[in-house]
Scaffold this active site. Structure first.
Site, PDB file in Angstrom:
ATOM      1  N   ASN A  46      44.825  40.287  57.038  1.00 49.57           N
ATOM      2  CA  ASN A  46      44.857  39.389  58.094  1.00 49.57           C
ATOM      3  C   ASN A  46      43.097  39.343  58.523  1.00 49.57           C
ATOM      4  O   ASN A  46      42.594  38.329  58.769  1.00 49.57           O
ATOM      5  CB  ASN A  46      45.334  39.423  59.481  1.00 49.57           C
ATOM      6  CG  ASN A  46      47.002  39.028  59.280  1.00 49.57           C
ATOM      7  OD1 ASN A  46      47.341  38.320  58.294  1.00 49.57           O
ATOM      8  ND2 ASN A  46      47.950  39.337  60.137  1.00 49.57           N
ATOM      9  N   ARG A 377      51.623  24.833  49.224  1.00 52.03           N
ATOM     10  CA  ARG A 377      51.463  26.416  48.470  1.00 52.03           C
ATOM     11  C   ARG A 377      52.734  26.699  47.772  1.00 52.03           C
ATOM     12  O   ARG A 377      53.795  26.288  48.719  1.00 52.03           O
ATOM     13  CB  ARG A 377      51.312  27.534  49.666  1.00 52.03           C
ATOM     14  CG  ARG A 377      49.938  27.380  50.687  1.00 52.03           C
ATOM     15  CD  ARG A 377      49.922  28.479  51.353  1.00 52.03           C
ATOM     16  NE  ARG A 377      48.820  28.404  52.530  1.00 52.03           N
ATOM     17  CZ  ARG A 377      47.428  28.571  52.110  1.00 52.03           C
ATOM     18  NH1 ARG A 377      47.168  29.121  51.073  1.00 52.03           N
ATOM     19  NH2 ARG A 377      46.727  28.428  53.219  1.00 52.03           N
ATOM     20  N   ARG A 407      43.585  26.734  51.412  1.00 50.49           N
ATOM     21  CA  ARG A 407      42.649  27.658  51.495  1.00 50.49           C
ATOM     22  C   ARG A 407      43.112  29.089  50.747  1.00 50.49           C
ATOM     23  O   ARG A 407      44.441  29.594  51.195  1.00 50.49           O
ATOM     24  CB  ARG A 407      42.257  28.416  52.730  1.00 50.49           C
ATOM     25  CG  ARG A 407      40.904  28.990  52.526  1.00 50.49           C
ATOM     26  CD  ARG A 407      40.071  29.188  54.129  1.00 50.49           C
ATOM     27  NE  ARG A 407      40.243  28.476  54.915  1.00 50.49           N
ATOM     28  CZ  ARG A 407      38.828  27.663  55.144  1.00 50.49           C
ATOM     29  NH1 ARG A 407      37.868  27.811  54.324  1.00 50.49           N
ATOM     30  NH2 ARG A 407      39.013  26.871  56.056  1.00 50.49           N
ATOM     31  N   HIS A 437      48.954  18.481  54.698  1.00 42.43           N
ATOM     32  CA  HIS A 437      49.725  19.908  54.788  1.00 42.43           C
ATOM     33  C   HIS A 437      51.118  19.445  55.190  1.00 42.43           C
ATOM     34  O   HIS A 437      52.105  20.240  55.272  1.00 42.43           O
ATOM     35  CB  HIS A 437      48.877  20.377  56.128  1.00 42.43           C
ATOM     36  CG  HIS A 437      49.519  21.659  56.678  1.00 42.43           C
ATOM     37  ND1 HIS A 437      50.268  21.871  57.705  1.00 42.43           N
ATOM     38  CD2 HIS A 437      49.589  22.983  56.173  1.00 42.43           C
ATOM     39  CE1 HIS A 437      50.451  23.171  57.950  1.00 42.43           C
ATOM     40  NE2 HIS A 437      49.903  23.740  56.770  1.00 42.43           N
ATOM     41  N   TYR A 470      59.393  33.945  55.914  1.00 42.54           N
ATOM     42  CA  TYR A 470      59.152  33.089  57.066  1.00 42.54           C
ATOM     43  C   TYR A 470      60.318  32.657  57.736  1.00 42.54           C
ATOM     44  O   TYR A 470      61.173  32.097  56.891  1.00 42.54           O
ATOM     45  CB  TYR A 470      58.104  32.045  56.178  1.00 42.54           C
ATOM     46  CG  TYR A 470      56.750  32.691  55.869  1.00 42.54           C
ATOM     47  CD1 TYR A 470      56.754  33.784  55.793  1.00 42.54           C
ATOM     48  CD2 TYR A 470      55.942  31.684  55.530  1.00 42.54           C
ATOM     49  CE1 TYR A 470      55.213  34.450  55.305  1.00 42.54           C
ATOM     50  CE2 TYR A 470      54.467  32.099  55.084  1.00 42.54           C
ATOM     51  CZ  TYR A 470      54.339  33.343  54.907  1.00 42.54           C
ATOM     52  OH  TYR A 470      53.339  33.931  54.373  1.00 42.54           O
ATOM     53  N   ARG A 566      53.104  31.763  68.169  1.00 48.09           N
ATOM     54  CA  ARG A 566      52.856  33.272  67.555  1.00 48.09           C
ATOM     55  C   ARG A 566      51.617  33.643  67.698  1.00 48.09           C
ATOM     56  O   ARG A 566      51.593  34.701  67.695  1.00 48.09           O
ATOM     57  CB  ARG A 566      53.471  33.025  66.123  1.00 48.09           C
ATOM     58  CG  ARG A 566      53.479  34.251  65.072  1.00 48.09           C
ATOM     59  CD  ARG A 566      53.439  33.801  63.793  1.00 48.09           C
ATOM     60  NE  ARG A 566      52.260  33.409  63.306  1.00 48.09           N
ATOM     61  CZ  ARG A 566      52.078  32.563  62.287  1.00 48.09           C
ATOM     62  NH1 ARG A 566      52.970  32.074  61.583  1.00 48.09           N
ATOM     63  NH2 ARG A 566      50.693  32.307  61.771  1.00 48.09           N
ATOM     64  N   HIS A 594      57.349  30.984  61.735  1.00 46.78           N
ATOM     65  CA  HIS A 594      56.407  29.848  61.281  1.00 46.78           C
ATOM     66  C   HIS A 594      57.094  28.350  61.392  1.00 46.78           C
ATOM     67  O   HIS A 594      56.264  27.321  61.260  1.00 46.78           O
ATOM     68  CB  HIS A 594      56.528  29.816  59.560  1.00 46.78           C
ATOM     69  CG  HIS A 594      55.340  29.391  58.852  1.00 46.78           C
ATOM     70  ND1 HIS A 594      55.622  28.156  58.186  1.00 46.78           N
ATOM     71  CD2 HIS A 594      54.074  29.455  58.809  1.00 46.78           C
ATOM     72  CE1 HIS A 594      54.633  27.622  57.756  1.00 46.78           C
ATOM     73  NE2 HIS A 594      53.473  28.254  57.830  1.00 46.78           N
TER      74      HIS A 594
END
Length: 707
Positions: A46, A377, A407, A437, A470, A566, A594
């Site tokens: 992270n 993704r 990214r 997204h 997730y 979160r 998530h």
């Protein structure tokens, strides 16, 4: 609230506090050992991304002389100073956790990091052999003379060893010339060098092996010192889409540029001398603020490899296998199941398999005419990508929006997009200037009664691997209005056009912000009219100043606001006269939270939505996002119960305080509710109940103390 206290927390410092909460899991002795090591490795990974993106961007602004003030009142330079100070305390905590807690426990569990001075004669001979046959043959030292001060191109986030050497001058053998060499690890898999041990697993770090055998690289020179170091490069770079005739080519060029961008962080072994440190500082053009001296092994993220070691079950979490939803019988045709009723799945407690099967069945169903899908993704060797390619090969009209600007997944998305194009899929690369997204898939099917549209809306990616880790929500529906909206949305994106008026959904950047503002203001009005009013939102991040100000306004009107955030939260809760009616809880546990789920009481006419968007300016103004309502009563009630469970968590819940600190939600108790554990147990209970009663309808979750 004193005038000196800003109305907003700084975004970057808030994120660092989130990473601290992840580190707190690594420090929790009640968690199994290898899971603690995972959390520790995650904090390091992270932090890498944080430096590449957030710190890199701030450095660019600071170097450009920007004096722009963020909502918390800080300039880029002030943020960089504060970040550096906070990160140093964080790194101290990381290594205290690793060196004094986790590593000794690993050794007891049979996973032992050996030191060179601890090797037996046979182990030392083995290391010498490995160094000659593998290390010396694989790695290559690169010479750098000090007066040139130019390092070779070093890979972002890769390990290196810097060697300081001395050799006599030819003109005067009593004087010495100092020179430096770099041994880059590159992409070698030898980060941990296995050693023969009687029991368990023993290893040396590659940098220690190199130092032990350094004479093999420089046999005729005096090695003064060796020090491991690692650089992090700026990845906060954008393409000029207005000048990009081919977005695919531009993205490939961007990936190349990242490899040689500026160094934003230098991690260096604390044993490094001032001379070697200064050499690297000058050569990499970094300031002292960006140098972090590390008191243990660099690149803690690499220790994720050790979590796969075959130690006892007591060192891992108890297995929680995903359950098959009672709403979807595994052998059942997905279109038949969706035709019966809306299906809401809460992953990873419920399997992601129905979503994969939905797309796979669409690929081979002779009645399916078209498939339209967004991909942000995906996994490697994705079954969903394979199904889309198969659908095109089966002469179905397949249109996919692949977001190349996801990214750090750009390379994989480029590869996937090319494979889809070769299979005959019509691929779009998102909207110019925006990042797509949104998560949706539309299947158009010819049926006896006419054309039917089946739709999946999700809060997470189309990635069956991360769906096991997730927490996310999936909605599968054939509702006519939602199908109409999904098609209108998709066609507006691919056609670069303003969408027609939606019936039920909202989309960013046109309309989603406005819908959220409308819903919050409605709660304020309901409260003023002495009707029921409440807002509950589950988000990854809350940054947007406009929405935060509206939540402050709602609190001042007496609306109860509950936020489960979160990560980043820039809202300051619990401030008298400003936000005393706002509660913010954060939960970090074995699954990454998530899902984005929103609840508005709406005067008793409860409204529940799922969304791909966090409440951040980038999501609401610079991304293509979706918000979809949950119309089915049973599904809505279930999601409300799930939301409530998070605010009753007394094991992992952390309450955000007005000063920015986090407080454990509950007192120590053996009967504390842990939301994720409760959600899994409730899912198991409801699945078992459905199996025995042949009932395919979820009852609302219930538990002692839940509202």
């Amino acid at each position: 609230m004193p005038d000196s206290d800003p109305r907003f927390f700084n975004r970057e410092l808030s994120w660092l506090e989130f990473n601290q909460r992840v580190l707190d899991e690594a420090r929790d002795a009640s968690i199994p050992l290898l899971e603690r090591l995972k959390f520790l490795a995650i904090t390091a990974s992270n932090l890498d991304e944080f430096f590449m993106v957030r710190v890199g961007g701030l450095q660019t602004l600071s170097e450009g002389g920007s004096q722009t003030i963020d909502p918390s009142g800080m300039t880029p330079e002030e943020q960089l100073v504060a970040i550096s100070q906070r990160v140093r305390r964080f790194v101290d905590d990381q290594y205290a956790c690793f060196l004094t807690e986790i590593e000794p426990q690993l050794s007891k569990a049979g996973i032992q990091r050996l030191r060179v001075n601890e090797l037996s004669d046979s182990q030392d001979r083995y290391v010498q052999q490995v160094c000659m046959e593998e290390v010396f043959a694989t790695l290559a030292p690169l010479t750098v003379t000090q007066h040139e001060g130019q390092l070779p191109l070093l890979s972002n986030r890769s390990m290196n060893v810097c060697v300081r050497l001395q050799r006599p001058l030819e003109s005067n053998l009593d004087e010495f010339e100092t020179r430096y060499a770099i041994i880059p690890f590159g992409r070698t898999s030898m980060r941990f060098v296995s050693l023969p041990v009687t029991t368990g697993y023993g290893f040396l770090l590659l940098e220690e092996v190199i130092e032990h055998c350094i004479h093999q690289f420089f046999p005729m020179e005096k090695v003064v010192e060796c020090a491991a170091f690692r650089i992090t490069r700026n990845a906060d770079m954008a393409i000029r889409e207005d000048q990009a005739s081919d977005l695919l080519v531009q993205m490939q060029q961007l990936l190349t540029e990242r490899r040689k961008s500026d160094c934003v962080r230098l991690e260096l072994s604390e044993s490094a001398s001032p001379e070697l440190t200064e050499f690297l500082r000058v050569s990499l053009d970094v300031v002292d603020r960006d140098i972090y001296r590390i008191p243990g092994p660099l690149e803690l993220s690499a220790f994720m490899q050790l979590t796969e070691m075959g130690t006892g079950a007591e060192n891992r979490f108890e297995s929680w296998p995903a359950k098959n939803s009672p709403l979807v019988d595994p052998p059942e045709d997905m279109f038949a199941a969706i035709s019966k009723r809306d299906i809401v799945l809460y992953h990873p407690y419920e399997s992601f398999d129905p979503v994969v099967r939905f797309i796979e069945q669409a690929a081979i169903d002779p009645d399916v005419i078209a498939i339209k899908q967004t991909l942000y993704r995906t996994s490697r060797n994705s079954p969903i990508v394979a199904a889309l390619a198969r659908a095109a090969q089966n002469s179905k009209h397949v249109t996919v929006i692949v977001e190349l600007k996801a990214r750090f997944d750009e390379a994989r998305n480029i590869e996937g997009a090319r494979a889809l194009e070769l299979a005959g899929v019509q691929v779009f690369y998102g909207v110019k200037g925006l990042k797509t997204h949104a998560k949706t898939c539309i299947v158009v099917r010819r049926e006896p009664q006419g054309i039917q549209r089946y739709v999946h809306f999700g809060t997470g990616n189309y990635n069956e691997q991360t769906a096991r880790l997730y927490s996310d929500v999936s909605l599968l529906t054939c509702d006519e209005s939602l199908g109409h909206d999904a098609v209108s949305f998709f066609n507006a994106v691919t056609g670069y056009s303003q969408p027609l008026a939606f019936r039920l959904i909202a989309a960013a950047p046109f309309g989603l912000r406005e819908r959220l503002v409308e819903m919050i203001e409605a709660e304020i009005q309901f409260k003023k009219q002495r009707q029921r009013a409440e807002i509950t939102a589950k988000l990854n991040s809350l940054v947007d100043p406009e929405l935060i100000e509206l939540l402050y306004k709602a609190s001042q009107a007496g609306v109860k606001v509950r936020l489960n955030v979160r990560g980043i939260c820039c809202l300051r809760p619990g401030v008298p006269g400003l936000s005393e009616n706002i509660e913010v809880i954060s939960i970090v546990d074995r699954y990454l939270e998530h899902a984005r789920v929103l609840y508005f009481n709406h005067g008793g006419d409860q409204r529940v939505f799922i969304s791909s968007a966090d409440w951040m300016p980038r999501n609401l103004d610079r991304r293509v996002e979706l918000l979809a309502p949950i119309e089915d009563t049973a599904s809505r009630d279930r999601l409300i119960a799930i939301l409530n469970s998070y605010f009753k968590d007394r094991a992992k819940g952390r309450i955000l305080q007005p000063d920015g600190s986090f407080k454990v939600a509950g007192k120590r108790s053996s009967n504390k509710l842990r939301a994720q554990e409760w959600l899994y147990q409730e899912t198991c209970r409801m699945v078992e109940l459905a199996e025995h009663s042949k009932n395919t309808v979820f009852e609302p979750y219930q538990a002692p103390g839940l509202e």
